[in-house]
Write a protein that holds these residues in place. Structure first.
Motif, PDB file in Angstrom:
ATOM      1  N   ALA A 184      -2.438 -10.482   2.781  1.00 31.95           N
ATOM      2  CA  ALA A 184      -3.613 -10.183   1.942  1.00 31.95           C
ATOM      3  C   ALA A 184      -4.060  -8.731   2.124  1.00 31.95           C
ATOM      4  CB  ALA A 184      -4.750 -11.138   2.282  1.00 31.95           C
ATOM      5  N   LYS A 185      -4.110  -8.287   3.356  1.00 34.92           N
ATOM      6  CA  LYS A 185      -4.551  -6.922   3.635  1.00 34.92           C
ATOM      7  C   LYS A 185      -3.589  -5.903   3.047  1.00 34.92           C
ATOM      8  CE  LYS A 185      -5.948  -3.935   7.461  1.00 34.92           C
ATOM      9  NZ  LYS A 185      -6.063  -3.811   8.944  1.00 34.92           N
ATOM     10  N   VAL A 186      -2.292  -6.170   3.148  1.00 31.08           N
ATOM     11  CA  VAL A 186      -1.274  -5.245   2.629  1.00 31.08           C
ATOM     12  C   VAL A 186      -1.329  -5.177   1.106  1.00 31.08           C
ATOM     13  CG1 VAL A 186       1.205  -4.779   2.505  1.00 31.08           C
ATOM     14  CG2 VAL A 186       0.213  -5.680   4.615  1.00 31.08           C
ATOM     15  N   LEU A 187      -1.418  -6.337   0.444  1.00 33.26           N
ATOM     16  CA  LEU A 187      -1.396  -6.377  -1.031  1.00 33.26           C
ATOM     17  C   LEU A 187      -2.672  -5.810  -1.637  1.00 33.26           C
ATOM     18  CD1 LEU A 187       0.189  -9.902  -1.645  1.00 33.26           C
ATOM     19  CD2 LEU A 187       1.328  -7.698  -1.612  1.00 33.26           C
ATOM     20  N   SER A 188      -3.787  -5.903  -0.940  1.00 35.79           N
ATOM     21  CA  SER A 188      -5.065  -5.403  -1.472  1.00 35.79           C
ATOM     22  C   SER A 188      -5.043  -3.900  -1.725  1.00 35.79           C
ATOM     23  CB  SER A 188      -6.203  -5.729  -0.502  1.00 35.79           C
ATOM     24  OG  SER A 188      -6.388  -7.127  -0.426  1.00 35.79           O
ATOM     25  N   SER A 189      -4.124  -3.193  -1.057  1.00 30.91           N
ATOM     26  CA  SER A 189      -4.020  -1.751  -1.242  1.00 30.91           C
ATOM     27  C   SER A 189      -3.452  -1.396  -2.611  1.00 30.91           C
ATOM     28  CB  SER A 189      -3.118  -1.138  -0.158  1.00 30.91           C
ATOM     29  OG  SER A 189      -3.560  -1.503   1.124  1.00 30.91           O
ATOM     30  N   TYR A 190      -2.771  -2.334  -3.235  1.00 24.59           N
ATOM     31  CA  TYR A 190      -2.078  -2.029  -4.490  1.00 24.59           C
ATOM     32  C   TYR A 190      -2.586  -2.817  -5.695  1.00 24.59           C
ATOM     33  CZ  TYR A 190       1.202  -0.439  -0.910  1.00 24.59           C
ATOM     34  OH  TYR A 190       1.775   0.161   0.175  1.00 24.59           O
ATOM     35  N   LEU A 191      -3.269  -3.910  -5.461  1.00 25.67           N
ATOM     36  CA  LEU A 191      -3.660  -4.781  -6.581  1.00 25.67           C
ATOM     37  C   LEU A 191      -5.070  -5.299  -6.369  1.00 25.67           C
ATOM     38  CD1 LEU A 191      -2.591  -6.327  -9.133  1.00 25.67           C
ATOM     39  CD2 LEU A 191      -1.977  -8.182  -7.590  1.00 25.67           C
TER      40      LEU A 191
END
Length: 526
Positions: free
Chosen positions: A279-286
């Motif tokens: 979740a933390k990683v994907l929040s940077s892009y979407l």
């Protein structure tokens, strides 16, 4: 420069003779390429069976049918000839081998079920033309996205959208419509070797989710996949005196089954591809705001979009209410059984060519130019499936082939569904879903009659199992659509496909003797 005496000699050649290169080797190699060998395999196998195979006295028709099957299935498997062209082969092979008259074969290529497919395809083209599928996908995806991003929830949104779209149109066009939506979301993420593993895993989950969700969603309705249509066609062909399987009756069984398999798919994808830190990683892009902006760029729904949705909704309502129960017969009773689901499908598709789109004067919601993308290959494939099913039955080949499935006769009642599903699910990995259904279901009908059980107890698991094409890209066109994105590999499909097959077989084994017995009245004798 040429010698003067040579020029003066009228018999001398104008140009010096040169040795031409020997291209015989190249010509030979070009003739014996892989495609030409595959083309030859079809008729070669056909004539080898015709001249050298003996199935016993009085079984010449069965042998001829087996020969024709070898030709058609080898061309289907190898793709040596376009699928649509191969699908037309029964039109000349059946009369040539004395299996059926030309008129009888041709009738298999246009009946109520084919009409249902044609109408559905036209409606699907209208949905695609007015970007309704993209609007629907963005709405559901933004709803499920979460703030901050919740990967399992977002995956559920993408998969549920794909499954819902596939409920009302064929798996392949549903995958073709949804994969661009999925890849559009994935374009927000970086690519390359240095990508975070969680990003790469989520990309795999999205693509696998779409191609498997369209397969699962297609199981729930008659229009979702050609397999269901072939099953219904065979039931009506083999047992014309029995109550036909209507859109609504199939939905009562197919939707709960698809729902169980769908949640199993989602759980498997989350288990393998959604880690706690993703979740933390994907929040940077979407983020949710980006999806909302893209949705806003589509603008408000125009009159044409609303009318296509209205026609679509009316079609689904008419399908669902044509035949309801024995006590509540539905509106189809008004026409004394003369109206079929194909009748409704074509009628509603016709409205698209009548209702104006209010964009340009004189323009309708659809015109024939927009229909040039109709999937005629699927229509012809369905026709070939029905023709082959009739040929297998009338030639007596089912009697011969069913002897190889005698081991099922010793199976207990509750093991019938999983075993039939397993047989069909194995064959379908090496040929198309429709071809598997065409070959396996007639054998299961013959077997059910010899076992003195209701044919649908084996037919439905066989047809459902044919849709469990989860392991290889070539198993079904929708798999190929996802595989070409480059996000997934064969090992990913096998890793998810095997547990999904097991979950699907378990769900079918649970529902067929319970809900299936209630909906299809399998306790009655046929």
């Amino acid at each position: 420069m040429a010698d003067q005496s040579t020029i003066d000699d009228p018999k001398a050649p104008l140009l010096p003779l040169q040795k031409l290169p020997d291209n015989s080797n190249n010509s030979f190699k070009s003739i014996l390429n892989k495609n030409n060998i595959c083309i030859l395999l079809g008729p070669l196998s056909c004539f080898l069976i015709f001249f050298f195979v003996d199935l016993g006295p009085g079984r010449q028709s069965s042998r001829n049918m087996l020969a024709v099957l070898a030709w058609v299935f080898l061309w289907w498997l190898t793709g040596a000839v376009p699928m649509a062209v191969t699908s037309m082969a029964p039109l000349f092979l059946f009369p040539l081998f004395g299996l059926a008259k030309a008129d009888e074969v041709a009738k298999s290529y246009m009946d109520d079920i084919i009409a249902l497919v044609l109408g559905s395809f036209i409606l699907a083209l209208a949905v695609e033309h007015y970007n309704i599928h993209r609007r629907l996908a963005l709405n559901i995806t933004s709803f499920f996205c979460g703030d901050p991003v919740n990967p399992p929830l977002l995956l559920l949104g993408i998969c549920s959208t794909s499954a819902f779209v596939s409920m009302w149109m064929h798996n392949t066009p549903a995958a073709v419509m949804m994969i661009p939506v999925a890849t559009g979301i994935l374009q927000r993420f970086p690519t390359g070797e240095d990508v975070h593993p969680d990003v790469r895993k989520f990309c795999k989950a999205v693509i696998l989710g779409v191609i498997y969700a369209v397969a699962v969603g297609g199981m729930s309705t008659l229009t979702g996949t050609g397999v269901n249509l072939i099953l219904v066609g065979m039931w009506e062909s083999y047992f014309p005196q029995e109550k036909p399987i209507s859109f609504s009756s199939w939905f009562l069984f197919g939707f709960p089954l698809a729902l169980l398999i769908f949640f199993a798919l989602w759980a498997i994808l989350c288990l393998f591809y959604c880690s706690k830190g993703s979740a933390k990683v994907l929040s940077s892009y979407l983020d949710k705001e980006h999806l909302k902006r893209e949705l806003e760029s589509l603008g408000p729904m125009a009159f044409a979009e609303k009318m296509v949705l209205a026609v679509f909704g009316a079609l689904v309502f008419l399908w669902m209410t044509r035949s309801i129960t024995n006590d509540v017969p539905g509106w189809g009773a008004l026409f004394h059984g003369r109206v079929g689901d194909g009748t409704v499908s074509v009628m509603m598709a016709t409205l698209l060519f009548v209702i104006p789109n209010k964009k340009n004067e004189g323009e309708k919601l659809m015109d024939w130019n927009k229909c040039k993308k109709l999937h005629w290959n699927i229509v012809l494939l369905l026709g070939a499936g029905f023709a082959i099913a009739d040929g297998v039955r009338t030639s007596g080949l089912t009697d011969v082939l069913s002897e190889n499935l005698k081991f099922l006769e010793a199976a207990p009642y509750l093991a019938m569904a999983p075993l039939a599903c397993l047989v069909s699910g194995t064959v379908t990995e090496f040929t198309t879903n429709n071809a598997t259904t065409t070959l396996v279901v007639p054998l299961l009908i013959e077997l059910a009659q010899s076992m003195k059980v209701h044919p649908l107890l084996l037919m439905i698991p066989g047809a459902i199992g044919a849709q469990f094409a989860f392991l290889l890209p070539t198993s079904t066109p929708s798999n190929i659509v996802g595989f070409t994105t480059g996000h997934i590999e064969i090992k990913d499909m096998i890793k998810i496909g095997i547990p999904l097959k097991i979950a699907g077989t378990a769900a079918l084994s649970l529902l067929m003797p319970t809900l299936g017995a209630l909906v299809f009245e399998t306790s009655k004798k046929v």
